[in-house]
Scaffold this motif. Structure first.
Motif, mmCIF file in Angstrom:
data_model
loop_
_atom_site.group_PDB
_atom_site.id
_atom_site.type_symbol
_atom_site.label_atom_id
_atom_site.label_comp_id
_atom_site.label_asym_id
_atom_site.label_seq_id
_atom_site.Cartn_x
_atom_site.Cartn_y
_atom_site.Cartn_z
ATOM 1 N N MET A 105 -23.379 -2.990 -1.685
ATOM 2 C CA MET A 105 -22.165 -3.620 -1.733
ATOM 3 C C MET A 105 -21.737 -4.099 -3.206
ATOM 4 O O MET A 105 -22.495 -4.478 -3.768
ATOM 5 C CB MET A 105 -22.142 -5.089 -0.930
ATOM 6 N N VAL A 106 -20.433 -3.860 -3.487
ATOM 7 C CA VAL A 106 -20.056 -3.965 -4.874
ATOM 8 C C VAL A 106 -18.800 -4.655 -4.682
ATOM 9 O O VAL A 106 -17.850 -4.510 -3.894
ATOM 10 C CB VAL A 106 -19.905 -2.933 -5.861
ATOM 11 N N GLN A 107 -18.490 -5.736 -5.834
ATOM 12 C CA GLN A 107 -17.198 -6.310 -5.899
ATOM 13 C C GLN A 107 -16.291 -5.701 -6.800
ATOM 14 O O GLN A 107 -16.733 -5.130 -7.913
ATOM 15 C CB GLN A 107 -17.326 -7.784 -6.556
ATOM 16 N N GLY A 108 -15.171 -5.354 -6.369
ATOM 17 C CA GLY A 108 -13.953 -4.608 -7.186
ATOM 18 C C GLY A 108 -12.618 -5.238 -6.949
ATOM 19 O O GLY A 108 -12.657 -6.488 -6.349
ATOM 20 N N CYS A 109 -11.715 -4.477 -6.893
ATOM 21 C CA CYS A 109 -10.481 -4.678 -6.345
ATOM 22 C C CYS A 109 -9.467 -3.533 -6.140
ATOM 23 O O CYS A 109 -10.051 -2.341 -6.267
ATOM 24 C CB CYS A 109 -9.726 -5.678 -7.413
ATOM 25 N N GLU A 110 -8.336 -3.935 -5.303
ATOM 26 C CA GLU A 110 -7.729 -2.811 -4.706
ATOM 27 C C GLU A 110 -6.467 -2.650 -5.402
ATOM 28 O O GLU A 110 -5.562 -3.791 -5.543
ATOM 29 C CB GLU A 110 -7.566 -3.018 -3.310
ATOM 30 N N ALA A 111 -5.959 -1.448 -6.024
ATOM 31 C CA ALA A 111 -4.783 -1.589 -6.575
ATOM 32 C C ALA A 111 -4.033 -0.497 -5.804
ATOM 33 O O ALA A 111 -4.342 0.286 -5.020
ATOM 34 C CB ALA A 111 -4.916 -1.173 -8.128
ATOM 35 N N ARG A 112 -2.961 -0.223 -6.337
ATOM 36 C CA ARG A 112 -1.769 0.896 -5.681
ATOM 37 C C ARG A 112 -1.208 1.662 -6.754
ATOM 38 O O ARG A 112 -0.855 1.291 -7.884
ATOM 39 C CB ARG A 112 -0.857 0.134 -5.002
ATOM 40 N N ALA A 113 -1.344 3.116 -6.553
ATOM 41 C CA ALA A 113 -0.869 3.862 -7.282
ATOM 42 C C ALA A 113 0.685 4.209 -6.770
ATOM 43 O O ALA A 113 0.722 4.375 -5.625
ATOM 44 C CB ALA A 113 -1.469 5.309 -7.525
ATOM 45 N N ASP A 114 1.776 4.262 -7.686
ATOM 46 C CA ASP A 114 3.049 4.686 -7.204
ATOM 47 C C ASP A 114 3.077 6.269 -6.686
ATOM 48 O O ASP A 114 3.663 6.439 -5.444
ATOM 49 C CB ASP A 114 3.976 4.663 -8.283
ATOM 50 N N GLU A 115 2.287 6.932 -7.282
ATOM 51 C CA GLU A 115 2.448 8.382 -7.035
ATOM 52 C C GLU A 115 1.103 8.973 -7.394
ATOM 53 O O GLU A 115 0.278 8.586 -8.469
ATOM 54 C CB GLU A 115 3.327 9.052 -7.594
ATOM 55 N N LEU A 116 0.483 9.742 -6.328
ATOM 56 C CA LEU A 116 -0.837 10.662 -6.576
ATOM 57 C C LEU A 116 -0.197 12.103 -6.190
ATOM 58 O O LEU A 116 0.193 12.144 -5.014
ATOM 59 C CB LEU A 116 -2.023 10.022 -5.834
ATOM 60 N N THR A 117 -0.771 13.084 -6.855
ATOM 61 C CA THR A 117 -0.431 14.487 -6.735
ATOM 62 C C THR A 117 -1.959 15.101 -6.862
ATOM 63 O O THR A 117 -2.507 14.914 -7.967
ATOM 64 C CB THR A 117 0.624 15.000 -7.624
#
Length: 166
Positions: A105-117
């Motif tokens: 288990m690791v601590q991180g964070c969740e982000a969002r990409a507007d676009e992934l190709t």
């Protein structure tokens, strides 16, 4: 007999030293300047890649219009990048989250990409895990993107074809 034993010991010691040097500092070590170049061809219906020297499959893509070399990871539930890569890709705000990884288990964070190709497929509003222990150069292509593909592996070749049923 003792001369032969001494020679064998020296040969084994030198061999072990060479092995350890390559294992620790070899060009295939992530984060040490090695960036696998995807080897294969983009076809009308997807992408075909050969296994890289590190034993994995790599595909080119982009996140928010910036080029990224992804390692295909069918064991990862989501795309994952390092904090440094997250900044380079300008992912923005990141919500704290705990992730289960192969290392625990690791601590991180969740982000969002507007676009992934990737492989000719463009996705919008893609979840990306930002992991502090992740190698700076390595982006994992997880199942939240791979589920949009039909994945076929034959020997040392992998084919990704966009699903028509999703």
């Amino acid at each position: 007999m003792s001369q032969a034993l001494k020679r064998a010991t020296v040969i084994l010691a030198v061999g072990a030293a060479v092995f350890l040097a390559f294992d620790r500092f070899g060009p295939w070590q992530s984060g040490r300047g090695y960036r696998p170049r995807p080897v294969g061809a983009l076809t009308a219906d997807g992408v075909e890649r050969r296994r890289a020297i590190d034993g994995h499959f790599h595909v080119s893509g982009s996140v928010n219009g910036r080029p990224v070399a992804f390692m295909v990871d069918t064991g990862a539930s989501t795309v994952a990048v390092s904090a440094a890569m997250s900044q380079r890709l300008e992912l923005g705000d990141c919500r704290p989250r705990t992730y289960g990884t192969a290392g625990g288990m690791v601590q991180g964070c969740e982000a969002r990409a507007d676009e992934l190709t990737v492989a000719g497929l463009r996705l919008r509003d893609v979840r990306i895990a930002v992991l502090p222990e992740q190698s700076e150069d390595l982006a994992l292509l997880g199942m939240n993107v791979l589920r949009h593909f039909r994945i076929e592996t034959e020997g040392s070749t992998m084919r990704l074809r966009a699903r028509t049923d999703s």
